[in-house]
Design an enzyme around this catalytic site. Structure first.
Site, PDB file in Angstrom:
ATOM      1  N   GLU A   1      71.374 133.871  38.876  1.00  0.00           N
ATOM      2  CA  GLU A   1      72.796 134.174  38.752  1.00  0.00           C
ATOM      3  C   GLU A   1      73.259 135.083  39.890  1.00  0.00           C
ATOM      4  O   GLU A   1      74.392 135.564  39.885  1.00  0.00           O
ATOM      5  CB  GLU A   1      73.108 134.828  37.406  1.00  0.00           C
TER       6      GLU A   1
ATOM      7  N   CYS B   1      71.197 134.854  32.528  1.00  0.00           N
ATOM      8  CA  CYS B   1      69.740 135.007  32.552  1.00  0.00           C
ATOM      9  C   CYS B   1      68.988 133.773  32.059  1.00  0.00           C
ATOM     10  O   CYS B   1      67.762 133.787  31.989  1.00  0.00           O
ATOM     11  CB  CYS B   1      69.335 136.216  31.708  1.00  0.00           C
TER      12      CYS B   1
ATOM     13  N   HIS C   1      63.361 137.620  26.351  1.00  0.00           N
ATOM     14  CA  HIS C   1      64.178 138.099  27.459  1.00  0.00           C
ATOM     15  C   HIS C   1      64.451 139.574  27.208  1.00  0.00           C
ATOM     16  O   HIS C   1      64.839 139.967  26.114  1.00  0.00           O
ATOM     17  CB  HIS C   1      65.496 137.326  27.527  1.00  0.00           C
TER      18      HIS C   1
END
Length: 522
Positions: free
Chosen positions: A95, A129, A264
């Site tokens: 990103e 993400c 994550h």
């Protein structure tokens, strides 16, 4: 039904598709979170206890998303003595956007020039993400498709996570992970076992095209993350239960069926809360859960709570974090090494957790385990899936090789340079003022970079970026770093257009003797 396939196509798929090799890169410098608390004038423990973070890696103006990915790809190829000919797909999840048209993948193709291999599918994938996971799924799907030509796929997840001055800044970080994907892998993706949830929300987004900084709704972001976790786990459990029923086993799935759980990790405390959240899911789904003793002891008062009402319920959170403490220590804590020491890497975050896990357990301990991975990207997109570790832990096995390749992870983290908070703040200011500039030569030194790191030499007046690699001690000429090691496919060599762009040599002696590469004509 038109467009559908019979379920019994299992025999057509390659065997044991998954991750064959893994490499991780992070910056050579970090700021200590305890010192950052003092510098920012916040209460002691706000970052180290409240967020669960110890150190935060960061990049100088010498590194950008292209250089991070160049570094991690070349390190993976060199460490595993791979030829660039053996790669048939290369996809990048990121990103960190420095060009709204030209992909990071096309920059990485410069590493393939000497091999002559330009027949490489894939491109960049972006959604906060989650991009690295989407790229990884695409690679798995390619190998299991009619398009596969027998070569490996290479997946790269990389990002530079930076925030404006304030409460969010200590949740930054930077890094990249490269994963070689193929058949007969030691880390096997369990087919059909993905629980996915996609939904629209403005929890975290980057609408300003000239700024690296996101707009963040902190409370909404946490709610989105946890609600996605709830939903993904529910879908995953239903799918694995259906598989078990077909195999003649009729029982519910619980967290005990995972050998390890990784997530994550925007910050480590959220991961700890996530384990508690999954235990809450198990508790509420089992109407006969024993509350007199065992893991659910003392939780009877929460029997009738609704998941959607508990995202910010402190009593529920406290009770289930206490109940899940041992579960967290056994199945998740080891995976947070890189997250705790380097911070949030965005797309590579969950794969940094996988690297941390592989680095700290022996092949014998890992063999046969089921590892759950929860990937989340704001906006938002999430998947919980599982990896089955091969049973073969013998010396020289694929599992032995992948764990051995990561055995130096802690030593690499320990070898970084600690930077004072005021110098860190100055670095952030330089990035803010210069990351978008043309006709720019980076100000920071290359001397503190790890050996073998690619770095930015300059940005010309047309925004074309030129890179060089810091030499590796003991190596011969740098060109040897990308030579074909095991040529397997004969290709006609097609000169790259990038070679038409004049190479920019290092301008100072401190930059060493390097081979510069440019991302070519825009």
């Amino acid at each position: 039904m038109p467009g559908s396939l019979p379920v019994n196509t299992e025999s057509c798929w390659p065997k044991d598709v998954g991750i064959v090799a893994l490499e991780i890169y992070f910056p050579s410098q970090y700021v200590d979170q305890t010192e950052l608390e003092k510098y920012d004038g916040v209460d002691a423990g706000k970052y180290t206890i409240g967020l669960g973070q110890s150190k935060m890696g960061f990049c100088s103006d010498r590194e950008d998303i292209n250089s991070l990915c160049l570094t991690v790809v070349q390190k993976l190829m060199e460490r595993n003595s791979l030829s660039y000919d053996c790669i048939g797909r290369l996809e990048v999840g990121t990103e960190t956007i420095i060009d709204k048209s030209k992909s990071v993948k096309t920059v990485l193709m410069q590493l393939f020039e000497e091999s002559g291999n330009t027949d490489v599918e894939g491109i960049d994938t972006t959604n906060a993400c989650y991009g690295g996971t989407a790229a990884l799924f695409n690679a798995i799907n390619w190998i299991e498709s009619s398009s596969w030509d027998g070569r490996y796929a290479l997946v790269v997840a990389g990002d530079i996570a930076v925030y404006a001055t304030g409460n969010a800044r200590p949740t930054g970080g930077a890094g990249a992970v490269a994963m070689l994907v193929g058949s007969n892998a030691p880390l096997i993706f369990e087919r059909g076992l993905r629980g996915t949830h996609m939904q629209h929300a403005y929890d975290f987004y980057k609408p300003d095209m000239v700024s690296e900084y996101p707009v963040v709704d902190g409370k909404l972001s946490i709610q989105c993350y946890l609600s996605a976790l709830d939903r993904c786990y529910s879908v995953y459990r239903n799918k694995i239960h259906a598989q078990w029923q077909k195999e003649g086993t009729d029982r519910g799935f619980t967290l005990n069926d995972f050998g390890f759980m990784i997530f994550h990790s925007p910050y480590c405390k959220l991961v700890q809360k996530s384990v508690a959240r999954l235990l809450l899911n198990d508790f509420l789904s089992d109407q006969n859960a024993e509350t007199a003793n065992g893991v659910f002891s003392g939780l009877e008062a929460f029997r009738d709570v609704k998941l959607e009402d508990t995202y910010f319920d402190r009593d529920v959170e406290k009770a289930f974090m206490k109940a899940s403490a041992e579960l967290f220590n056994q199945k998740t804590k080891a995976s947070l090494l890189v997250s705790n020491q380097n911070g949030n890497m965005y797309t590579p975050s969950v794969y940094g957790c996988l690297a941390s896990l592989l680095a700290q357990y022996s092949p014998e301990h890992l063999a046969g385990q089921r590892i759950s991975e929860f990937s989340y990207g704001s906006g938002f997109a999430a998947t919980l899936y599982s990896i089955r570790v091969t049973q073969d832990a013998t010396p020289g096995s694929a599992l032995d090789k992948i764990t051995a390749s990561l055995s130096d992870l802690k030593a690499r983290l320990d070898s970084r340079k600690c930077i004072a908070p005021d110098v860190f703040a100055e670095n952030m200011k330089i990035r803010q003022e210069t990351h978008h500039l043309a006709n720019y030569i980076p100000q920071c030194s290359v001397e503190d970079l790890f050996e073998g790191t690619w770095y930015l030499v300059r940005v010309d007046e047309k925004h074309r970026r030129t890179y060089a690699r810091r030499p590796v001690m003991g190596d011969g000429p740098l060109e040897a770093g990308v030579e074909v090691v095991h040529p397997g496919i004969v290709h006609e060599h097609i000169p790259s257009p990038a070679k038409k762009v004049p190479r920019i040599p290092a301008t100072t002696e401190s930059e060493g003797v390097t081979v510069a590469i440019s991302n070519g004509v825009h």
